[in-house]
Design a protein around this motif. Structure first.
Motif, PDB file in Angstrom:
ATOM      1  N   GLU A 106     -10.814  30.734  47.798  1.00  0.00           N
ATOM      2  CA  GLU A 106     -11.366  30.806  49.152  1.00  0.00           C
ATOM      3  C   GLU A 106     -12.901  30.786  49.158  1.00  0.00           C
ATOM      4  O   GLU A 106     -13.527  30.157  50.003  1.00  0.00           O
ATOM      5  N   SER A 107     -13.515  31.455  48.181  1.00  0.00           N
ATOM      6  CA  SER A 107     -14.987  31.500  48.133  1.00  0.00           C
ATOM      7  C   SER A 107     -15.563  30.119  47.824  1.00  0.00           C
ATOM      8  O   SER A 107     -16.628  29.751  48.326  1.00  0.00           O
ATOM      9  N   GLU A 108     -14.847  29.320  47.005  1.00  0.00           N
ATOM     10  CA  GLU A 108     -15.304  27.952  46.703  1.00  0.00           C
ATOM     11  C   GLU A 108     -15.273  27.096  47.968  1.00  0.00           C
ATOM     12  O   GLU A 108     -16.199  26.338  48.238  1.00  0.00           O
ATOM     13  N   ARG A 110     -15.385  28.143  51.131  1.00  0.00           N
ATOM     14  CA  ARG A 110     -16.434  28.593  52.053  1.00  0.00           C
ATOM     15  C   ARG A 110     -17.786  27.999  51.675  1.00  0.00           C
ATOM     16  O   ARG A 110     -18.538  27.550  52.525  1.00  0.00           O
ATOM     17  N   SER A 137     -17.026  39.026  48.416  1.00  0.00           N
ATOM     18  CA  SER A 137     -17.973  38.102  47.793  1.00  0.00           C
ATOM     19  C   SER A 137     -19.386  38.659  47.925  1.00  0.00           C
ATOM     20  O   SER A 137     -19.649  39.525  48.750  1.00  0.00           O
ATOM     21  N   GLU A 141     -19.391  42.629  45.738  1.00  0.00           N
ATOM     22  CA  GLU A 141     -17.976  42.255  45.594  1.00  0.00           C
ATOM     23  C   GLU A 141     -17.194  43.395  44.947  1.00  0.00           C
ATOM     24  O   GLU A 141     -17.666  44.036  44.007  1.00  0.00           O
ATOM     25  N   THR A 175     -17.162  36.776  56.643  1.00  0.00           N
ATOM     26  CA  THR A 175     -16.534  35.990  55.572  1.00  0.00           C
ATOM     27  C   THR A 175     -16.606  36.693  54.233  1.00  0.00           C
ATOM     28  O   THR A 175     -15.959  36.274  53.286  1.00  0.00           O
ATOM     29  N   GLN A 176     -17.409  37.779  54.124  1.00  0.00           N
ATOM     30  CA  GLN A 176     -17.559  38.470  52.857  1.00  0.00           C
ATOM     31  C   GLN A 176     -16.634  39.671  52.728  1.00  0.00           C
ATOM     32  O   GLN A 176     -16.671  40.354  51.709  1.00  0.00           O
TER      33      GLN A 176
END
Length: 180
Positions: A106-108, A110, A137, A141, A175-176
Motif C-alpha cells: 500500500e505504501s508503494e 501511495r 508509514s 511507523e 494515509t499514515q
C-alpha cells in the motif's frame, strides 16, 4: 491460481511490450467494459511524471513514463480477472514469483500515485479525538498513539505518540495511520 476471491482490491503490476503501455491500458479498459469485469478490475494506470525538456532554448514540459514496460492495475485477483488481464493484447505477464502475481504494498502505491499527482480518494473513516491509532508509514511507523486534534479538511491529525516514556505530539496524514 487457487480461485479464492480476496476480499479487497489491490494493485498489481503487469509487464507489457515496451512502448505499448498506453495501448495496453486502452485495450484492457475496453475488455473490462465488454466482459463486465468492472466489479473486479478498477483502475488502470501508466505511471507518468512531468519532465522539463529544453529545446532550442525553450522550456517544454513533457510526460515521461516512470516505469517503461509496466502498467499498474487495481483489481480483485480471481481466476476470471487474472485471465482477462493476462490475455489482453500487449500484456506479457504479471510481475510476481512464478505464476503467482504479487500485489504492491500500500505504501508503494501511495508513493507512486502521489508522484503522479493522482490523489487517493479521501478516507471515508472519520477519526475522532481520543481514538487510538497505529502509525503505518513515516519516521514513527509502528508507533501507537492517541488522536489529540483532527483536521479533516487537510486530511491531517495531531497525534500523541509515546516515545521514551513521554507523550510527543506529531502531525500525521490520514494515509499514515490505521485504527489500532
Amino acid at each position: 491460481m487457487d480461485g479464492n476471491i480476496e476480499n479487497n482490491k489491490q494493485w498489481y503490476v503487469i509487464h507489457t511490450y515496451s512502448g505499448y503501455e498506453n495501448k495496453v491500458k486502452a485495450n484492457l479498459e475496453k475488455r473490462v467494459d465488454s466482459m463486465n469485469m468492472g466489479d473486479k478490475i478498477f483502475r488502470i494506470l501508466v505511471p507518468m511524471e512531468d519532465e522539463v525538456e529544453i529545446k532550442d532554448g525553450k522550456k517544454k514540459i513533457i510526460k515521461r513514463k516512470v516505469f517503461p514496460g509496466y502498467v499498474l492495475v487495481e483489481m480483485i485477483m480471481t481466476d476470471d480477472s487474472w485471465y482477462v488481464v493476462r490475455n489482453t493484447s500487449g500484456v506479457t505477464g504479471f510481475v510476481g514469483s512464478g505464476t503467482k502475481p504479487i500485489p504492491l504494498h500500500e505504501s508503494e502505491v501511495r508513493l507512486i500515485l502521489k508522484q503522479m499527482g493522482v490523489e487517493e480518494p479521501r478516507t471515508k473513516t472519520m477519526y475522532r479525538v481520543g481514538q487510538n491509532i497505529r502509525v503505518i508509514s513515516g519516521p514513527f511507523e509502528n508507533f501507537v498513539g492517541i488522536i489529540e486534534e483532527n483536521h479533516p479538511e487537510k486530511g491531517k491529525l495531531k497525534v500523541l505518540v509515546s516515545m521514551f516514556g513521554r507523550e510527543t505530539p506529531v502531525e500525521l496524514e490520514y494515509t499514515q495511520i490505521e485504527d489500532a
